[in-house]
Design a protein around this motif. Structure first.
Motif, PDB file in Angstrom:
ATOM      1  N   GLU A  19      50.392  48.383   1.557  1.00  0.00           N
ATOM      2  CA  GLU A  19      51.630  48.458   0.787  1.00  0.00           C
ATOM      3  C   GLU A  19      51.942  47.082   0.207  1.00  0.00           C
ATOM      4  O   GLU A  19      51.442  46.058   0.691  1.00  0.00           O
ATOM      5  CB  GLU A  19      52.784  48.928   1.691  1.00  0.00           C
ATOM      6  CG  GLU A  19      52.618  50.344   2.212  1.00  0.00           C
ATOM      7  CD  GLU A  19      53.778  50.765   3.112  1.00  0.00           C
ATOM      8  OE1 GLU A  19      54.569  49.884   3.509  1.00  0.00           O
ATOM      9  OE2 GLU A  19      53.900  51.961   3.397  1.00  0.00           O
ATOM     10  N   PRO A  20      52.761  47.042  -0.862  1.00  0.00           N
ATOM     11  CA  PRO A  20      53.456  48.120  -1.578  1.00  0.00           C
ATOM     12  C   PRO A  20      52.494  48.895  -2.479  1.00  0.00           C
ATOM     13  O   PRO A  20      51.320  48.511  -2.605  1.00  0.00           O
ATOM     14  CB  PRO A  20      54.501  47.349  -2.402  1.00  0.00           C
ATOM     15  CG  PRO A  20      53.845  46.026  -2.658  1.00  0.00           C
ATOM     16  CD  PRO A  20      53.079  45.695  -1.410  1.00  0.00           C
ATOM     17  N   PRO A  21      52.980  49.953  -3.131  1.00  0.00           N
ATOM     18  CA  PRO A  21      52.100  50.813  -3.935  1.00  0.00           C
ATOM     19  C   PRO A  21      51.294  50.065  -4.997  1.00  0.00           C
ATOM     20  O   PRO A  21      50.127  50.387  -5.222  1.00  0.00           O
ATOM     21  CB  PRO A  21      53.094  51.806  -4.572  1.00  0.00           C
ATOM     22  CG  PRO A  21      54.214  51.886  -3.590  1.00  0.00           C
ATOM     23  CD  PRO A  21      54.352  50.500  -3.032  1.00  0.00           C
ATOM     24  N   HIS A  24      48.426  48.503  -3.273  1.00  0.00           N
ATOM     25  CA  HIS A  24      47.506  49.543  -2.834  1.00  0.00           C
ATOM     26  C   HIS A  24      46.675  50.060  -3.997  1.00  0.00           C
ATOM     27  O   HIS A  24      45.456  50.253  -3.875  1.00  0.00           O
ATOM     28  CB  HIS A  24      48.292  50.705  -2.206  1.00  0.00           C
ATOM     29  CG  HIS A  24      47.445  51.881  -1.840  1.00  0.00           C
ATOM     30  ND1 HIS A  24      47.243  52.943  -2.698  1.00  0.00           N
ATOM     31  CD2 HIS A  24      46.731  52.163  -0.723  1.00  0.00           C
ATOM     32  CE1 HIS A  24      46.454  53.813  -2.129  1.00  0.00           C
ATOM     33  NE2 HIS A  24      46.130  53.382  -0.926  1.00  0.00           N
TER      34      HIS A  24
END
Length: 242
Positions: A19-21, A24
């Motif tokens: 994370e965060p998106p 990722h």
């Protein structure tokens, strides 16, 4: 190549909790386009070492857990991808571009996470020391490369500087790491034939791996000897967790 597909799946699962998106997605994008040669060679080395051991014993050896082999193959792959990305960033220095919008900083973090996750997956293996030496050698080579380029103006013939060999040492070391890790996973010594194969392959590919099917097809074992088909990795703790 089925082995490469298994390795990529394992690598994805190993970073699923990053994370965060945005980070990722960046890590996954690195793996989506990566050659799976390091991870696939790890899987093939495990299968070969186990097969060789069975052939020399009156009693068959115990089968090794597919999820363990997958995890270790992913560890090798992640370490390579992190170092490869670090090498690219060191050469291109994207943070000096005013239009980069901070992408270089995010890529540095992604590279750190890839290496850290790879170390986590290999930490309890007999190949852990080789993984450490691989990273240390990479750092020395890239420092030497930077020193050579900083002195380029003082040389009579700048074209004589050979940085390709220094860069390609990473691929050579990672291929050796793959063979050692695969064999260690099944509790066997590294097959000499695969170590020789890794050395020859390193000379051929230089500082980049081609698609797996272009250089590992001859190593694809019969399906009955493959170490895994659909196994998954153990979920590792995120490098971003505290």
């Amino acid at each position: 190549m089925e082995t490469a597909d298994n390795c990529r799946r394992a690598a994805f699962e190993s970073v699923a909790d990053v994370e965060p998106p945005r980070l990722h997605d960046l890590v996954e994008s690195v793996l989506e386009t990566a050659s799976m040669v390091p991870g696939a060679l790890t899987l093939e080395s495990a299968a070969t070492a186990a097969s060789d051991a069975r052939a020399t014993l009156e009693e068959p050896t115990d089968e090794f857990a597919p999820e363990t082999v997958h995890a270790h193959a992913a560890g090798v792959q992640l370490i390579y991808e992190g170092l490869r990305l670090t090498r690219t960033l060191a050469h291109e220095e994207p943070w000096t571009d005013a239009d980069s919008n901070g992408s270089g900083d995010l890529e540095i973090l992604a590279a750190d996470i890839l290496v850290a996750r790879g170390f986590y997956l290999l930490a309890q293996t007999d190949a852990a020391d080789k993984a450490v030496r691989t990273v240390q050698a990479f750092g020395r080579d890239q420092t030497k490369r930077a020193d050579l380029l900083s002195d380029v103006d003082s040389l009579d013939d700048p074209d004589e500087i050979d940085t390709t060999t220094l860069d390609a040492n990473l691929e050579r070391d990672v291929l050796e790491l793959a063979v050692l890790t695969g064999a260690a996973t099944v509790g066997e010594p590294a097959p000499p034939g695969l170590l020789a194969f890794a050395e020859d392959l390193a000379r051929d590919v230089g500082p980049a791996f081609p698609p797996t099917e272009e250089c590992l097809t001859d190593l694809e074992p019969p399906s009955s000897k493959r170490p895994l088909e659909d196994g998954t990795t153990d979920r590792a703790t995120s490098a971003t967790d505290h």
